[in-house]
Design a protein around this motif. Structure first.
Motif, short mmCIF file in Angstrom:
data_model
loop_
_atom_site.label_atom_id
_atom_site.label_comp_id
_atom_site.label_asym_id
_atom_site.label_seq_id
_atom_site.Cartn_x
_atom_site.Cartn_y
_atom_site.Cartn_z
N ALA A 1 4.75 4.85 2.37
CA ALA A 1 5.42 5.91 2.78
C ALA A 1 5.45 6.39 4.25
CB ALA A 1 4.60 7.22 1.92
N ARG A 2 4.39 5.80 4.94
CA ARG A 2 4.21 6.21 6.28
C ARG A 2 5.60 5.28 6.96
NH1 ARG A 2 2.95 3.49 10.61
NH2 ARG A 2 1.64 1.86 9.21
N ASP B 1 7.64 8.58 -0.27
CA ASP B 1 6.53 8.11 -0.95
C ASP B 1 7.27 7.44 -2.56
OD1 ASP B 1 4.03 7.73 -2.37
OD2 ASP B 1 3.63 9.76 -2.16
N ASP C 1 0.96 -1.14 -0.14
CA ASP C 1 0.24 -0.01 0.04
C ASP C 1 1.10 1.15 -0.01
OD1 ASP C 1 -1.33 2.15 1.85
OD2 ASP C 1 -2.87 1.23 0.59
N ALA C 2 0.87 1.98 -0.98
CA ALA C 2 1.86 3.01 -1.16
C ALA C 2 1.81 3.97 0.00
CB ALA C 2 1.53 3.88 -2.53
N ALA C 3 0.49 4.26 0.62
CA ALA C 3 0.33 5.46 1.40
C ALA C 3 1.12 5.07 2.89
CB ALA C 3 -0.90 5.78 1.99
N GLU C 4 0.68 3.52 3.10
CA GLU C 4 1.19 2.81 4.23
C GLU C 4 2.83 2.74 4.18
OE1 GLU C 4 0.00 -0.53 7.05
OE2 GLU C 4 0.40 -1.25 5.07
#
Length: 322
Positions: free
Chosen positions: A128-129, A134, A123-126
């Protein structure tokens, strides 16, 4: 052949080329890299001496690690030095993949056989977190190119308890058509992450039981392989590996030693301190270095003692490359 006092033989060298990392992973460097010394990294010539010495002792595989090894502009030269070392049959690199699309061709041309890329979530957002960057699509593009070039590719994912099942399902969907080996690695406690470990540790055995129940089959382990138990399934193009350092008898199959970017021998990832070999390395005398390593191997402990909460001198995994 290099053998310790517990009958274990060592076919595999993990050679860190830098402890610097540009990611800020929650479980390793949440506040980013901070220099803990002012010592220079091993030069290409010094690293070559190390690899020649270990090859004399029976090492067949060299993994160049970090920190993030691609931060060294001369990494292609280091790969070439490993590939040209008599006796070394496999050359591997572990990377976060940040620069992968722009460098993988040169790595492969210089002799790279195997690539390990760290991806803890698809998951790209996860992603990055977790990492502070990103850049997941770029990394996946680099993996596609590595596969096109015929580089054996593995993906490392640290098991984290929160959201583990959704991440597993995403990875399984990806492995249906992607011929990589995904290796789930149990979160390990280090000197800097005790609270994070307590909140996020997930036993790899729990995931392994699920895989077996769903028809995944265990493969034989080559003698120069890492610590993963690898599984295959007829319906999947990819494989799954489990690295479970908290499992019983994990250390019995240890076949690897580590040299830090500053020239210290680490008999275990969680040893109290590295054994300084820099002066011997600087002589370029691979024979003398091999004899020194042979003399020191008797100090290797039977276990890492992680189960007792031991973290040794390992403050974070970027120090000697995990």
């Amino acid at each position: 052949m290099l053998e310790d006092g517990h009958g274990r033989r060592f076919y595999y060298l993990r050679l860190s080329v830098t402890d610097v990392c540009n990611f800020r992973c929650d479980y390793c460097l949440p506040d980013g890299y901070r220099a803990s010394h002012n010592l220079p990294d091993l030069s290409v010539a010094e690293a070559s001496t190390v690899m020649r010495a270990f090859a004399q002792l029976g090492t067949r595989k060299v993994r160049l690690s970090g920190g993030e090894p691609s931060l060294r502009k001369d990494l292609p030269e280091l790969i070439l030095a490993a590939a040209k070392t008599p006796g070394i049959r496999r050359v591997a690199v572990t990377s976060n993949g940040y620069k992968l699309p722009g460098v993988i061709d040169a790595w492969q041309q210089n002799g790279l056989d195997q690539l390990n890329i760290s991806i803890d979530s698809l998951d790209a957002a996860e992603f990055a977190r977790i990492t502070g960057h990103d850049c997941l699509p770029k990394i996946l593009t680099g993996i596609d190119r590595a596969l096109e070039l015929g580089v054996q590719t593995k993906v490392n994912a640290v098991l984290l308890s929160d959201g583990a099942q959704p991440r597993l399902q995403q990875f399984l969907g990806w492995l249906k058509t992607t011929p990589v080996t995904l290796r789930f690695i149990e979160l390990m406690q280090t000197g800097d992450n005790r609270d994070y470990f307590a909140s996020n540790h997930l036993r790899g055995a729990d995931i392994e039981s699920q895989l077996i129940e769903n028809g995944w089959q265990l493969l034989p382990r080559p003698i120069d392989a890492g610590p993963a138990r690898e599984y295959v399934h007829p319906d999947y193009a990819g494989r799954i590996g489990l690295i479970t350092p908290y499992s019983k008898d994990f250390c019995n199959s240890c076949n690897r030693l580590r040299i830090s970017a500053q020239g210290k021998l680490h008999l275990c990832l969680f040893s109290d301190a590295g054994l300084d070999l820099r002066e011997t390395i600087r002589t370029s005398d691979a024979d003398a270095l091999a004899e020194k390593v042979r003399a020191l191997i008797g100090n290797k402990e039977v276990s890492h003692y992680l189960q007792q909460g031991n973290t040794g001198g390992t403050q974070n995994l970027s120090i000697i490359g995990g």
